[in-house]
Motif scaffolding. Structure first.
Motif, PDB file in Angstrom:
ATOM      1  N   LYS A   2       0.813  -1.206   0.000  1.00 27.95           N
ATOM      2  CA  LYS A   2       0.000   0.000   0.000  1.00 27.95           C
ATOM      3  C   LYS A   2       0.853   1.264   0.000  1.00 27.95           C
ATOM      4  N   ASN A   3       2.097   1.142   0.422  1.00 27.26           N
ATOM      5  CA  ASN A   3       2.967   2.314   0.487  1.00 27.26           C
ATOM      6  C   ASN A   3       3.695   2.580  -0.821  1.00 27.26           C
ATOM      7  N   GLN A   4       3.596   1.648  -1.774  1.00 21.78           N
ATOM      8  CA  GLN A   4       4.271   1.849  -3.050  1.00 21.78           C
ATOM      9  C   GLN A   4       3.494   2.872  -3.879  1.00 21.78           C
ATOM     10  N   GLN A   5       4.227   3.735  -4.578  1.00 25.94           N
ATOM     11  CA  GLN A   5       3.582   4.803  -5.340  1.00 25.94           C
ATOM     12  C   GLN A   5       2.772   4.246  -6.510  1.00 25.94           C
ATOM     13  N   HIS A   6       3.305   3.222  -7.176  1.00 22.36           N
ATOM     14  CA  HIS A   6       2.629   2.631  -8.331  1.00 22.36           C
ATOM     15  C   HIS A   6       2.374   1.159  -8.012  1.00 22.36           C
ATOM     16  N   ALA A   7       1.447   0.873  -7.145  1.00 27.58           N
ATOM     17  CA  ALA A   7       1.201  -0.494  -6.704  1.00 27.58           C
ATOM     18  C   ALA A   7      -0.119  -1.016  -7.269  1.00 27.58           C
ATOM     19  N   PHE A   8      -0.078  -2.265  -7.749  1.00 22.48           N
ATOM     20  CA  PHE A   8      -1.257  -2.923  -8.305  1.00 22.48           C
ATOM     21  C   PHE A   8      -1.292  -4.354  -7.783  1.00 22.48           C
ATOM     22  N   ASP A   9      -2.452  -4.949  -7.843  1.00 19.10           N
ATOM     23  CA  ASP A   9      -2.536  -6.363  -7.486  1.00 19.10           C
ATOM     24  C   ASP A   9      -1.817  -7.211  -8.537  1.00 19.10           C
ATOM     25  N   VAL A  10      -2.054  -6.888  -9.810  1.00 18.01           N
ATOM     26  CA  VAL A  10      -1.472  -7.665 -10.902  1.00 18.01           C
ATOM     27  C   VAL A  10      -0.993  -6.733 -11.999  1.00 18.01           C
ATOM     28  N   ILE A  11       0.175  -7.021 -12.544  1.00 19.00           N
ATOM     29  CA  ILE A  11       0.665  -6.342 -13.739  1.00 19.00           C
ATOM     30  C   ILE A  11       0.676  -7.358 -14.874  1.00 19.00           C
ATOM     31  N   VAL A  12       0.190  -6.944 -16.038  1.00 23.31           N
ATOM     32  CA  VAL A  12       0.162  -7.781 -17.240  1.00 23.31           C
ATOM     33  C   VAL A  12       1.041  -7.127 -18.292  1.00 23.31           C
ATOM     34  N   ILE A  13       1.943  -7.878 -18.868  1.00 20.70           N
ATOM     35  CA  ILE A  13       2.787  -7.369 -19.956  1.00 20.70           C
ATOM     36  C   ILE A  13       2.129  -7.753 -21.278  1.00 20.70           C
ATOM     37  N   GLY A  14       1.660  -6.756 -22.013  1.00 23.15           N
ATOM     38  CA  GLY A  14       1.050  -7.011 -23.313  1.00 23.15           C
ATOM     39  C   GLY A  14      -0.455  -6.866 -23.293  1.00 23.15           C
ATOM     40  N   ALA A  15      -1.000  -6.104 -24.243  1.00 24.43           N
ATOM     41  CA  ALA A  15      -2.442  -5.829 -24.312  1.00 24.43           C
ATOM     42  C   ALA A  15      -3.119  -6.587 -25.445  1.00 24.43           C
ATOM     43  N   GLY A  16      -2.456  -7.620 -25.978  1.00 26.10           N
ATOM     44  CA  GLY A  16      -3.065  -8.447 -27.007  1.00 26.10           C
ATOM     45  C   GLY A  16      -4.195  -9.285 -26.450  1.00 26.10           C
ATOM     46  N   PRO A  17      -4.699 -10.278 -27.212  1.00 26.38           N
ATOM     47  CA  PRO A  17      -5.868 -11.054 -26.781  1.00 26.38           C
ATOM     48  C   PRO A  17      -5.739 -11.687 -25.398  1.00 26.38           C
ATOM     49  N   GLY A 165       3.197 -12.109 -26.129  1.00 24.23           N
ATOM     50  CA  GLY A 165       3.203 -12.760 -27.435  1.00 24.23           C
ATOM     51  C   GLY A 165       4.596 -13.032 -27.938  1.00 24.23           C
ATOM     52  N   PHE A 166       4.813 -12.731 -29.238  1.00 24.12           N
ATOM     53  CA  PHE A 166       6.125 -13.001 -29.840  1.00 24.12           C
ATOM     54  C   PHE A 166       7.220 -12.121 -29.244  1.00 24.12           C
ATOM     55  N   GLY A 167       6.850 -11.087 -28.491  1.00 26.67           N
ATOM     56  CA  GLY A 167       7.853 -10.299 -27.789  1.00 26.67           C
ATOM     57  C   GLY A 167       8.562 -11.087 -26.704  1.00 26.67           C
ATOM     58  N   ARG A 168       7.831 -12.052 -26.096  1.00 25.01           N
ATOM     59  CA  ARG A 168       8.404 -13.019 -25.144  1.00 25.01           C
ATOM     60  C   ARG A 168       9.299 -12.334 -24.111  1.00 25.01           C
ATOM     61  N   VAL A 169       8.711 -11.357 -23.415  1.00 23.75           N
ATOM     62  CA  VAL A 169       9.485 -10.507 -22.510  1.00 23.75           C
ATOM     63  C   VAL A 169      10.109 -11.304 -21.370  1.00 23.75           C
ATOM     64  N   PRO A 171      10.411 -14.677 -20.897  1.00 25.98           N
ATOM     65  CA  PRO A 171      11.363 -15.714 -21.322  1.00 25.98           C
ATOM     66  C   PRO A 171      12.751 -15.155 -21.624  1.00 25.98           C
ATOM     67  N   ARG A 172      12.818 -13.946 -22.188  1.00 32.74           N
ATOM     68  CA  ARG A 172      14.125 -13.344 -22.474  1.00 32.74           C
ATOM     69  C   ARG A 172      14.779 -12.813 -21.202  1.00 32.74           C
ATOM     70  N   LEU A 173      14.014 -12.107 -20.390  1.00 33.29           N
ATOM     71  CA  LEU A 173      14.590 -11.497 -19.186  1.00 33.29           C
ATOM     72  C   LEU A 173      14.987 -12.535 -18.145  1.00 33.29           C
ATOM     73  N   LEU A 174      14.245 -13.630 -18.059  1.00 30.22           N
ATOM     74  CA  LEU A 174      14.506 -14.656 -17.049  1.00 30.22           C
ATOM     75  C   LEU A 174      15.222 -15.879 -17.612  1.00 30.22           C
ATOM     76  N   ASP A 175      15.645 -15.786 -18.857  1.00 24.25           N
ATOM     77  CA  ASP A 175      16.395 -16.871 -19.510  1.00 24.25           C
ATOM     78  C   ASP A 175      15.610 -18.184 -19.473  1.00 24.25           C
ATOM     79  N   LEU A 176      14.370 -18.129 -19.953  1.00 30.21           N
ATOM     80  CA  LEU A 176      13.509 -19.306 -19.955  1.00 30.21           C
ATOM     81  C   LEU A 176      13.372 -19.944 -21.333  1.00 30.21           C
ATOM     82  N   GLU A 177      13.922 -19.324 -22.360  1.00 31.42           N
ATOM     83  CA  GLU A 177      13.720 -19.823 -23.711  1.00 31.42           C
ATOM     84  C   GLU A 177      14.494 -21.120 -23.949  1.00 31.42           C
ATOM     85  N   THR A 178      13.848 -22.062 -24.627  1.00 33.21           N
ATOM     86  CA  THR A 178      14.479 -23.320 -25.026  1.00 33.21           C
ATOM     87  C   THR A 178      14.167 -23.574 -26.493  1.00 33.21           C
TER      88      THR A 178
END
Length: 409
Positions: A2-17, A165-169, A171-178
């Motif tokens: 609650k003390n964070q300036q930009h706090a949300f319950d959930v953040i979603v990366i990407g506004a596609g389907p 989506g194909f941006g695969r944010v 997987p790239r940042l956390l080195d999850l791609e195989t």
């Protein structure tokens, strides 16, 4: 939190389907949701022929009505063509219960309809924001990003969903791609003013055409409601000329498929052809500590059965309820309640894709003496019902297809 300036319950990366669906469902459950989208809508994307199963997930997210009202091309099935032979499936005659019709959509318009509807429901979407880093802190997930002016921001949430989506944010940042299990393939595609005059052509169905010489080369033709169509070809790299202009090369491939060339003889290319190389993707895991991967950010198989959007929406629908439970403090078994159920359908589609490229499924589809019950079961999977385990071709896909392969050979 609650003390964070930009706090949300959930953040979603990407506004596609998948981003629109998961954020809408979470918003309905009273959670605060922020969607970070790199692009501005409308923007071009492929994956333009929906499957009926997808309608269920749009309906659950209260996003179906805006789609119905948008005037997209009605779709009730698929046609497969190999030289002079043709077979068609009417999705209304499938084995599984549920939607039997859907739409063929220009994704620029479709994605904007979904995102706008999510915003109207109360979801906050920030366009032009690129995620640069993600940090899992003791009390929050920190998402670092920059806007188009170079301003840096930090947003915080209890949970993070990657719908990029194909941006695969992630997987790239956390080195999850195989590496994908599928061979590298390339696709050439564009939109055309089709000017089709053949009275027998059914605009309510996607047309899949197989190359007369190469069984692993195929074309799609997806009609839209405004007289235009999406047209493309999928080919192995060995058959591509890397020095050739994309548009000329696509036109050359079309000319090699006589029936398709005749059907589109009056077509006008609206835009230069684009190319995608090595689009199949995989990851080491679909979820982790306070994050989940949705849709193409997790795995993309192949465009041949138009499964991409359906898988994306299924993943968003599955994940939304589990995210809400975890944010509420409940313990969630993501492996058994997300990974395993999602992969059941993905593995069914994978089985069909593999059989398509080795030629056995093509022989099954064009076999003249079809058994109606089996045809309805296959029709269900082509309509997107790859999670219906009452269907023997979902419950035991590989063995069932192998039996059919022998019968149809």
């Amino acid at each position: 939190m609650k003390n964070q300036q930009h706090a949300f319950d959930v953040i979603v990366i990407g506004a596609g389907p998948s981003g629109a669906v998961v954020s809408s469902i979470l918003n309905q459950q009273g959670l605060s949701v922020l969607v970070l989208e790199k692009a501005h809508f409308p923007r071009f994307s492929i994956g333009e022929s929906l499957l009926p199963q997808a309608m269920t997930y749009l309906e659950a997210a209260n996003l179906l009505q805006p789609v119905v009202e948008a005037g997209f091309q009605y779709k009730n099935g698929a046609v497969f063509r190999r030289a002079s032979r043709c077979t068609q499936f009417d999705f209304r005659e499938k084995f599984s219960s549920g939607w039997g019709t859907t739409y063929q959509v220009k994704r620029a318009a479709f994605d904007k309809v979904l995102a706008d509807a999510a915003e109207q429901q109360g979801v906050q979407i920030k366009y032009g924001y690129t995620v640069t880093a993600v940090n899992f802190l003791a009390e929050a997930v920190e998402v670092c990003c920059v806007d188009e002016q170079g301003n840096a921001y930090r947003f915080y949430s209890q949970f993070l969903a990657d719908a990029s989506g194909f941006g695969r944010v992630l997987p790239r940042l956390l080195d999850l791609e195989t590496p994908s299990c599928f061979p590298v393939r390339q696709s050439l595609f564009t939109h055309i003013k089709d000017n089709i005059v053949d009275e027998n052509f059914d605009r309510n169905k996607i047309l899949i055409t197989i190359h007369p010489k190469y069984q692993d080369v195929w074309y799609w033709l997806i009609p839209f409601s405004d007289g235009t169509s999406s047209i493309g070809v999928v080919v192995p790299p060995a058959l591509m000329d890397e020095d050739e202009d994309n548009t000329h090369q696509l036109q050359q491939f079309i000319s090699e498929a006589t029936e398709l060339a005749e059907l589109t003889a009056n077509a006008e290319f609206i835009n230069p052809a684009q190319k995608i190389v090595g689009y199949s993707a995989n990851v080491s895991k679909l979820w982790g500590d306070r994050f989940v991967l949705l849709g193409n950010a997790a795995e993309f198989l192949d465009p041949v059965f138009s499964s991409g959007v359906t898988i994306a929406l299924k993943s968003a629908h599955l994940a939304a309820g589990l995210i809400a439970k975890q944010v509420a403090g409940e313990t969630v078994d993501w492996q058994t309640r997300y990974h395993q159920p999602l992969m059941k359908g993905i593995d069914t589609f994978r089985c069909f894709v593999e059989s398509w490229y080795d030629g056995s499924l093509q022989n099954i589809l064009f076999f003249r003496q079809k058994e109606q019950g089996v045809e309805r079961m296959i029709c269900s999977i082509l309509a997107g019902y790859a999670w219906d385990e009452a269907n023997p071709y979902v419950a035991d896909c590989s063995r069932r297809l192998n039996v059919l392969k022998e019968l149809c050979s």
